[in-house]
Design a protein around this motif. Structure first.
Motif, PDB file in Angstrom:
ATOM      1  N   ARG A 133       3.008  -6.597  -8.121  1.00  0.00           N
ATOM      2  CA  ARG A 133       4.325  -7.414  -7.679  1.00  0.00           C
ATOM      3  C   ARG A 133       5.482  -6.499  -6.879  1.00  0.00           C
ATOM      4  NH1 ARG A 133       3.206 -10.523 -12.309  1.00  0.00           N
ATOM      5  NH2 ARG A 133       2.077 -12.101 -12.953  1.00  0.00           N
ATOM      6  N   ASN A 134       5.712  -7.035  -5.837  1.00  0.00           N
ATOM      7  CA  ASN A 134       6.586  -6.687  -4.796  1.00  0.00           C
ATOM      8  C   ASN A 134       7.297  -6.937  -4.776  1.00  0.00           C
ATOM      9  OD1 ASN A 134       4.609  -4.820  -4.607  1.00  0.00           O
ATOM     10  ND2 ASN A 134       5.152  -3.276  -4.273  1.00  0.00           N
ATOM     11  N   GLY A 135       8.373  -6.821  -4.670  1.00  0.00           N
ATOM     12  CA  GLY A 135       9.494  -8.187  -3.724  1.00  0.00           C
ATOM     13  C   GLY A 135       8.791  -8.129  -2.246  1.00  0.00           C
ATOM     14  N   PRO A 136       9.981  -9.107  -1.373  1.00  0.00           N
ATOM     15  CA  PRO A 136       9.349  -9.101   0.287  1.00  0.00           C
ATOM     16  C   PRO A 136       8.998  -7.917   0.750  1.00  0.00           C
ATOM     17  CG  PRO A 136      11.376 -10.496  -0.395  1.00  0.00           C
ATOM     18  CD  PRO A 136      11.090  -9.938  -1.854  1.00  0.00           C
ATOM     19  N   GLY A 137      10.484  -7.677   0.401  1.00  0.00           N
ATOM     20  CA  GLY A 137      10.922  -5.844   1.534  1.00  0.00           C
ATOM     21  C   GLY A 137      10.215  -4.997   1.468  1.00  0.00           C
ATOM     22  N   ASP A 138       9.753  -5.035  -0.034  1.00  0.00           N
ATOM     23  CA  ASP A 138       8.594  -3.610  -0.104  1.00  0.00           C
ATOM     24  C   ASP A 138       7.401  -3.974   0.018  1.00  0.00           C
ATOM     25  OD1 ASP A 138      11.319  -2.849  -1.548  1.00  0.00           O
ATOM     26  OD2 ASP A 138      10.449  -4.530  -3.529  1.00  0.00           O
ATOM     27  N   ALA A 139       6.470  -2.671   1.104  1.00  0.00           N
ATOM     28  CA  ALA A 139       5.664  -2.862   0.695  1.00  0.00           C
ATOM     29  C   ALA A 139       4.754  -1.897  -0.474  1.00  0.00           C
ATOM     30  CB  ALA A 139       5.075  -1.121   2.341  1.00  0.00           C
ATOM     31  N   ARG A 140       3.706  -2.420   0.024  1.00  0.00           N
ATOM     32  CA  ARG A 140       2.919  -1.519  -0.680  1.00  0.00           C
ATOM     33  C   ARG A 140       2.064  -0.369  -1.381  1.00  0.00           C
ATOM     34  NH1 ARG A 140       0.233  -7.473  -1.829  1.00  0.00           N
ATOM     35  NH2 ARG A 140       0.370  -8.127   0.288  1.00  0.00           N
ATOM     36  N   ASP A 141       1.550   0.184  -2.219  1.00  0.00           N
ATOM     37  CA  ASP A 141       0.581   1.497  -1.792  1.00  0.00           C
ATOM     38  C   ASP A 141      -0.565   0.921  -1.945  1.00  0.00           C
ATOM     39  OD1 ASP A 141      -0.102   4.270  -1.974  1.00  0.00           O
ATOM     40  OD2 ASP A 141       0.750   4.606  -3.402  1.00  0.00           O
ATOM     41  N   GLN A 142      -1.526   1.158  -0.865  1.00  0.00           N
ATOM     42  CA  GLN A 142      -2.777   0.864  -1.429  1.00  0.00           C
ATOM     43  C   GLN A 142      -3.236   1.791  -2.192  1.00  0.00           C
ATOM     44  OE1 GLN A 142      -3.779  -0.772   3.022  1.00  0.00           O
ATOM     45  NE2 GLN A 142      -2.706  -2.751   2.395  1.00  0.00           N
ATOM     46  N   GLN A 143      -2.892   2.872  -2.197  1.00  0.00           N
ATOM     47  CA  GLN A 143      -4.124   3.418  -3.417  1.00  0.00           C
ATOM     48  C   GLN A 143      -4.165   3.287  -4.086  1.00  0.00           C
ATOM     49  OE1 GLN A 143      -5.792   6.215  -2.251  1.00  0.00           O
ATOM     50  NE2 GLN A 143      -6.089   6.553  -4.460  1.00  0.00           N
ATOM     51  N   GLY A 144      -2.967   2.302  -5.135  1.00  0.00           N
ATOM     52  CA  GLY A 144      -3.778   1.822  -6.097  1.00  0.00           C
ATOM     53  C   GLY A 144      -4.343   0.149  -6.805  1.00  0.00           C
ATOM     54  N   TRP A 145      -4.891  -0.470  -5.164  1.00  0.00           N
ATOM     55  CA  TRP A 145      -5.880  -0.772  -5.509  1.00  0.00           C
ATOM     56  C   TRP A 145      -6.936  -0.077  -5.483  1.00  0.00           C
ATOM     57  CZ3 TRP A 145      -4.212  -4.062  -0.403  1.00  0.00           C
ATOM     58  CH2 TRP A 145      -2.901  -4.209  -0.124  1.00  0.00           C
ATOM     59  N   ARG A 146      -7.016   1.020  -4.628  1.00  0.00           N
ATOM     60  CA  ARG A 146      -8.129   1.857  -4.257  1.00  0.00           C
ATOM     61  C   ARG A 146      -9.102   2.677  -6.080  1.00  0.00           C
ATOM     62  NH1 ARG A 146      -5.903   2.790   0.505  1.00  0.00           N
ATOM     63  NH2 ARG A 146      -6.885   2.577   2.307  1.00  0.00           N
ATOM     64  N   ASP A 147      -7.631   2.511  -6.394  1.00  0.00           N
ATOM     65  CA  ASP A 147      -7.840   3.422  -7.381  1.00  0.00           C
ATOM     66  C   ASP A 147      -8.410   2.288  -8.711  1.00  0.00           C
ATOM     67  OD1 ASP A 147      -6.905   5.733  -6.831  1.00  0.00           O
ATOM     68  OD2 ASP A 147      -4.909   5.577  -7.694  1.00  0.00           O
ATOM     69  N   ALA A 148      -8.030   1.167  -8.476  1.00  0.00           N
ATOM     70  CA  ALA A 148      -8.812  -0.225  -9.006  1.00  0.00           C
ATOM     71  C   ALA A 148      -9.985  -0.560  -9.048  1.00  0.00           C
ATOM     72  CB  ALA A 148      -7.558  -1.289  -9.299  1.00  0.00           C
ATOM     73  N   LEU A 149     -10.270  -0.790  -7.688  1.00  0.00           N
ATOM     74  CA  LEU A 149     -11.356  -0.862  -7.249  1.00  0.00           C
ATOM     75  C   LEU A 149     -12.666   0.183  -7.905  1.00  0.00           C
ATOM     76  CD1 LEU A 149     -10.754  -2.244  -4.003  1.00  0.00           C
ATOM     77  CD2 LEU A 149     -11.733  -3.773  -6.107  1.00  0.00           C
ATOM     78  N   GLN A 150     -12.114   1.757  -8.095  1.00  0.00           N
ATOM     79  CA  GLN A 150     -12.798   2.305  -8.406  1.00  0.00           C
ATOM     80  C   GLN A 150     -13.258   2.450  -9.885  1.00  0.00           C
ATOM     81  OE1 GLN A 150     -10.846   6.157  -7.033  1.00  0.00           O
ATOM     82  NE2 GLN A 150     -12.561   6.024  -5.183  1.00  0.00           N
ATOM     83  N   ASP A 151     -12.098   1.650 -10.465  1.00  0.00           N
ATOM     84  CA  ASP A 151     -12.191   1.462 -11.825  1.00  0.00           C
ATOM     85  C   ASP A 151     -12.973   0.425 -12.258  1.00  0.00           C
ATOM     86  OD1 ASP A 151     -10.435   3.851 -12.610  1.00  0.00           O
ATOM     87  OD2 ASP A 151      -8.564   2.651 -13.186  1.00  0.00           O
ATOM     88  N   LEU A 152     -13.306   0.191 -11.516  1.00  0.00           N
ATOM     89  CA  LEU A 152     -14.100  -1.830 -12.402  1.00  0.00           C
ATOM     90  C   LEU A 152     -15.206  -1.209 -11.583  1.00  0.00           C
ATOM     91  CD1 LEU A 152     -13.549  -5.059 -12.768  1.00  0.00           C
ATOM     92  CD2 LEU A 152     -13.648  -5.578  -9.276  1.00  0.00           C
ATOM     93  N   ALA A 153     -15.463  -0.814 -10.549  1.00  0.00           N
ATOM     94  CA  ALA A 153     -16.954  -0.029 -10.370  1.00  0.00           C
ATOM     95  C   ALA A 153     -17.548   0.875 -11.252  1.00  0.00           C
ATOM     96  CB  ALA A 153     -17.359   0.432  -8.810  1.00  0.00           C
ATOM     97  N   ALA A 154     -16.995   1.326 -11.792  1.00  0.00           N
ATOM     98  CA  ALA A 154     -17.221   2.689 -12.670  1.00  0.00           C
ATOM     99  C   ALA A 154     -17.798   2.183 -14.090  1.00  0.00           C
ATOM    100  CB  ALA A 154     -15.981   3.865 -13.541  1.00  0.00           C
TER     101      ALA A 154
END
Length: 154
Positions: A133-154
């Motif tokens: 969860r990020n504030g409205p002006g705080d852009a997200r680091d999408q590497q965390g999404w990629r890592d979570a997707l890789q963990d889910l696929a493993a």
């Protein structure tokens, strides 16, 4: 109730940019879902984030994962934005009841009238496996999404 890792994801049904109803439950047992809440269509950070998804869609969406992006914008706004930006994944409108889905995920601000940036990876069984969860002006680091997707696929 607050949505946390390991908890069931609240189900919902919302209209996409084409006015078609999409339910989270439609994907249960079929695909994981990367649920991306964003404050506003046509805003700078939101456009940058979703264009990054668009430009590297295969990293986020495939035969096992579906991207769903949600804001409180009306269908007409997200339709125009999707066409302008060439988004090939569903943009969903949490316009009415205003912010109800965002509220169920703990990202809606009733004082401000929009959802903050929230990202939830929901597995095929409907369980939250990753969240941020990020504030409205705080852009997200999408590497965390990629890592979570890789963990889910493993």
């Amino acid at each position: 109730m607050t949505v946390e890792v390991g908890s069931p994801a609240p189900d919902f049904t919302l209209k996409n940019q084409d006015g078609q109803e999409i339910s989270l439950g439609d994907f249960k047992g079929q695909k994981a879902v990367l649920l991306v809440f964003y404050p506003f269509a046509f805003s700078g950070i939101c456009t940058g984030e979703l264009c990054s998804v668009r430009d590297d869609l295969s990293s986020f969406q495939n035969d096992d994962v579906q991207v769903l992006a949600i804001s409180c914008d009306p269908v007409e706004s997200i339709r125009a934005w999707a066409r302008q930006e060439g988004y090939e994944f569903p943009l969903l409108s949490d316009f009415w009841p205003h912010g109800a889905v965002g509220e169920s995920y703990g990202v809606f601000s009733s004082d401000l009238g929009f959802s903050f940036r929230g990202t939830f990876l929901i597995d095929k069984d409907g369980i939250v496996q990753f969240l941020e969860r990020n504030g409205p002006g705080d852009a997200r680091d999408q590497q965390g999404w990629r890592d979570a997707l890789q963990d889910l696929a493993a």
